[in-house]
Design an enzyme around this catalytic site. Structure first.
Site, mmCIF file in Angstrom:
data_model
loop_
_atom_site.group_PDB
_atom_site.id
_atom_site.type_symbol
_atom_site.label_atom_id
_atom_site.label_comp_id
_atom_site.label_asym_id
_atom_site.label_seq_id
_atom_site.Cartn_x
_atom_site.Cartn_y
_atom_site.Cartn_z
ATOM 1 N N GLU A 11 0.887 -1.183 0.000
ATOM 2 C CA GLU A 11 0.000 0.000 0.000
ATOM 3 C C GLU A 11 0.913 1.217 0.000
ATOM 4 O O GLU A 11 1.475 1.571 1.034
ATOM 5 C CB GLU A 11 -0.875 -0.002 1.262
ATOM 6 C CG GLU A 11 -1.831 -1.165 1.374
ATOM 7 C CD GLU A 11 -3.027 -1.041 0.446
ATOM 8 O OE1 GLU A 11 -3.110 -0.070 -0.334
ATOM 9 O OE2 GLU A 11 -3.866 -1.939 0.483
ATOM 10 N N CYS A 18 -2.528 9.044 2.483
ATOM 11 C CA CYS A 18 -2.241 8.484 1.153
ATOM 12 C C CYS A 18 -3.379 8.769 0.190
ATOM 13 O O CYS A 18 -3.162 9.054 -0.979
ATOM 14 C CB CYS A 18 -1.999 6.982 1.258
ATOM 15 S SG CYS A 18 -3.314 6.114 2.127
HETATM 16 P P1 NAP Z 1 8.276 5.177 4.661
HETATM 17 O O1 NAP Z 1 9.418 6.063 4.898
HETATM 18 O O2 NAP Z 1 8.318 4.266 3.487
HETATM 19 O O3 NAP Z 1 8.081 4.331 5.993
HETATM 20 C C1 NAP Z 1 7.091 3.313 6.098
HETATM 21 C C2 NAP Z 1 7.669 2.166 6.877
HETATM 22 O O4 NAP Z 1 8.690 1.533 6.091
HETATM 23 C C3 NAP Z 1 8.347 2.564 8.170
HETATM 24 O O5 NAP Z 1 8.127 1.568 9.128
HETATM 25 C C4 NAP Z 1 9.814 2.637 7.784
HETATM 26 O O6 NAP Z 1 10.690 2.459 8.869
HETATM 27 C C5 NAP Z 1 9.911 1.487 6.830
HETATM 28 N N1 NAP Z 1 10.997 1.578 5.862
HETATM 29 C C6 NAP Z 1 11.524 2.675 5.282
HETATM 30 N N2 NAP Z 1 12.456 2.335 4.390
HETATM 31 C C7 NAP Z 1 12.528 0.972 4.380
HETATM 32 C C8 NAP Z 1 13.303 0.018 3.672
HETATM 33 N N3 NAP Z 1 14.182 0.372 2.762
HETATM 34 N N4 NAP Z 1 13.107 -1.288 3.939
HETATM 35 C C9 NAP Z 1 12.185 -1.671 4.838
HETATM 36 N N5 NAP Z 1 11.432 -0.821 5.550
HETATM 37 C C10 NAP Z 1 11.591 0.493 5.320
HETATM 38 O O7 NAP Z 1 6.924 5.982 4.498
HETATM 39 P P2 NAP Z 1 6.356 7.111 5.462
HETATM 40 O O8 NAP Z 1 7.031 8.376 5.130
HETATM 41 O O9 NAP Z 1 6.397 6.656 6.877
HETATM 42 O O10 NAP Z 1 4.823 7.128 5.025
HETATM 43 C C11 NAP Z 1 4.342 7.977 4.057
HETATM 44 C C12 NAP Z 1 4.065 7.234 2.776
HETATM 45 O O11 NAP Z 1 3.177 6.150 3.023
HETATM 46 C C13 NAP Z 1 3.362 8.099 1.765
HETATM 47 O O12 NAP Z 1 3.882 7.884 0.502
HETATM 48 C C14 NAP Z 1 1.919 7.616 1.857
HETATM 49 O O13 NAP Z 1 1.149 7.901 0.716
HETATM 50 C C15 NAP Z 1 2.111 6.169 2.089
HETATM 51 N N6 NAP Z 1 0.901 5.558 2.649
HETATM 52 C C16 NAP Z 1 0.182 4.694 1.870
HETATM 53 C C17 NAP Z 1 -0.992 4.141 2.364
HETATM 54 C C18 NAP Z 1 -1.842 3.215 1.533
HETATM 55 O O14 NAP Z 1 -2.710 2.559 2.102
HETATM 56 N N7 NAP Z 1 -1.632 3.102 0.244
HETATM 57 C C19 NAP Z 1 -1.406 4.457 3.650
HETATM 58 C C20 NAP Z 1 -0.641 5.333 4.402
HETATM 59 C C21 NAP Z 1 0.522 5.864 3.888
HETATM 60 P P3 NAP Z 1 11.477 3.693 9.548
HETATM 61 O O15 NAP Z 1 10.432 4.579 10.129
HETATM 62 O O16 NAP Z 1 12.302 3.021 10.559
HETATM 63 O O17 NAP Z 1 12.243 4.346 8.444
#
Ligand code: NAP
Length: 454
Positions: free
Chosen positions: A228, A262
């Site tokens: 997602e 999102c």
């Molecule tokens: P993010 O930086 O990708 O973080 C999400 C999760 O992934 C965190 O637990 C993060 O851990 C972990 N993570 C980051 N890099 C990783 C890697 N290389 N390998 C494994 N895990 C990793 O995203 P965010 O900034 O928190 O969230 C915002 C994004 O989420 C936006 O793009 C939003 O649109 C999207 N989103 C999508 C949905 C949907 O249902 N489609 C819902 C909500 C949000 P750390 O915190 O330790 O870095």
């Protein structure tokens, strides 16, 4: 990234957490396997009893949970409390519906009996984001546990208290010890867990790079994934629309959760006949929002999650303006303590600008003046994302055209995109694959076993 609670309204670091060691992670995975072997043998009624208890706890402690969410990621307290209550809803939905979603599905064949049987897979890793720190986790955990799987949560590093509270919730609800555990780890430790044979599948909600990394590792390991990811949802307003409603929903859809959703409406496509009127109304509506302490009842907009996020959106806005976009209102950082940003609107967005193609994860609405619905859909579909979409029109032919042609996982008509346990949720293109919620969400982490008895 440090695992810590930092209040985005003040910038103050409240508490820092020690990451789990490799040995601790291994123990937790081992515990997850034991819990799975117990939970898979529980009846649906036994699982439902614990899940209903979880719902009761979420409701009775909604304010306590809400305060943790607001402290760690800055959403308004009233929306945090609503989030805890929505989590209770998804728990009740699957407590009641899991058995029928996963009932043996008999198919008439040449055999004396044949059917689909839905069986759990085992321990599943959930990598989750901070923006809806309870809801994102519960919409994975409730179907996963009701199906008989066990869950391992790697939550975002800035919401450790939320992550630990959710682990406690499932223990207190009566699930087997280890059925749902929180791993306090950074993103770098995820690969090791994904490559562990005991972990059978993964789900990630978050950004594209994180999703691509998890999916590619799971690809090598041949493990199912649900992703997602981000979105840049279109919100189309045609001349026949109820404009009061469109502006009201449009404002909420872009600014709820401090603009960090999102499925936020990020690009507004407004027909030229009503463009100036809608622009004026949207500006007035954005300017009426009260920005401030997220704990206060009358606050509409709290801070962005952190300094990086404030910097990122400021750069996206500056880049768009430098390329020729026009500021209608707001869209700028607010000086002082915390990571506050004034909700705003830009128009005349050039295709050369970053904002045209990227997701803006902050309350900035991009306006596009369009001549026809076809033009709106064409530009909307230029986005690499395909999560949600919305159209406001009374014209049934236009509604059908949008439903058929918008490249998105959802189209909402005369309403804003939202998630509902009864409906599947997910995206296409770079917004991810697989579905959460509804029957699809609980079947996502099942072995659909074919049974044929001669
Ligand atoms: P993010 O930086 O990708 O973080 C999400 C999760 O992934 C965190 O637990 C993060 O851990 C972990 N993570 C980051 N890099 C990783 C890697 N290389 N390998 C494994 N895990 C990793 O995203 P965010 O900034 O928190 O969230 C915002 C994004 O989420 C936006 O793009 C939003 O649109 C999207 N989103 C999508 C949905 C949907 O249902 N489609 C819902 C909500 C949000 P750390 O915190 O330790 O870095």
């Amino acid at each position: 990234m440090a695992i810590q609670t930092q209040n985005p309204a003040t910038g103050e670091v409240i508490q820092t957490f020690k990451a789990h060691s490799d040995a601790e992670i291994d123990l937790k995975i081992a515990k997850s396997v034991v819990a799975f072997n117990e939970l898979r043998n529980w009846s649906f009624a036994e699982r439902a009893k614990a899940m209903v208890k979880a719902a009761d706890i979420l409701e009775s402690r909604a304010e306590d949970y809400g305060r943790i969410m607001t402290l760690e990621m800055g959403k308004t307290l009233k929306s945090s409390i609503a989030e805890a209550k929505k989590c209770a809803w998804v728990c009740r939905y699957y407590a009641e519906g899991a058995e029928s979603h996963l009932a043996d599905d008999v198919v008439k064949t040449d055999a004396s009996k044949s059917y689909r049987k839905y069986l759990p897979l085992g321990p599943i890793l959930a990598v989750m984001p901070w923006n809806y720190p309870f809801w994102q986790v519960l919409r994975f955990a409730s179907p996963a546990l009701m199906a008989g799987n066990s869950g391992l949560l790697k939550h975002a590093s800035n919401v450790p208290q939320c992550a630990l509270a959710i682990e406690e919730l499932f223990i207190e609800a009566g699930f087997p010890d280890g059925a749902f555990q929180t791993l306090l780890i950074g993103g770098a430790k995820v690969e090791r867990i994904l490559r562990d044979d005991r972990v059978r599948a993964a789900t990630l909600t978050g950004s594209e790079p994180a999703g691509a990394s998890v999916a590619s590792i799971c690809g090598e390991e041949i493990k199912p994934t649900v992703l997602e990811l981000g979105g840049s949802d279109a919100f189309i307003i045609m001349p026949s629309a109820d404009l009061d409603k469109a502006v009201k929903f449009g404002t909420t859809a872009r600014t709820q959760n401090n603009g960090q959703s999102c499925i936020a409406a990020k690009r507004f496509f407004i027909h030229e006949d009503i463009y100036d009127d809608v622009k004026t109304r949207l500006r007035q509506s954005f300017e009426a929002l009260k920005i401030g302490d997220p704990v206060m009842e009358d606050t509409d907009i709290g801070p962005l999650v952190n300094e990086d996020s404030l910097k990122e959106v400021t750069e996206q806005v500056q880049n768009a303006l430098a390329d020729g976009a026009v500021r209608v209102c707001g869209a700028e950082a607010i000086e002082g303590e915390g990571y506050f940003f004034k909700p705003g609107i830009l128009e005349n967005i050039p295709a050369s600008s970053r904002a045209y193609h990227e997701e803006i994860f902050a309350p900035v609405a991009l306006l596009f003046k369009i001549k026809t619905l076809g033009e709106a859909i064409e530009i909307a579909n230029e986005s690499p994302f395909g999560l949600g979409s919305a159209i406001f029109t009374q014209d049934e032919a236009e509604q059908e055209q949008a439903i058929r042609d918008l490249e998105a996982g959802a189209t909402f008509v005369n309403s804003m995109t939202s998630s509902d346990p009864r409906l599947p949720f997910g995206g296409i293109k770079r917004s991810g694959f697989g579905r959460e919620l509804a029957a699809e969400g609980i079947r996502a982490f099942c072995n659909v076993k074919t049974v044929s008895i001669a």
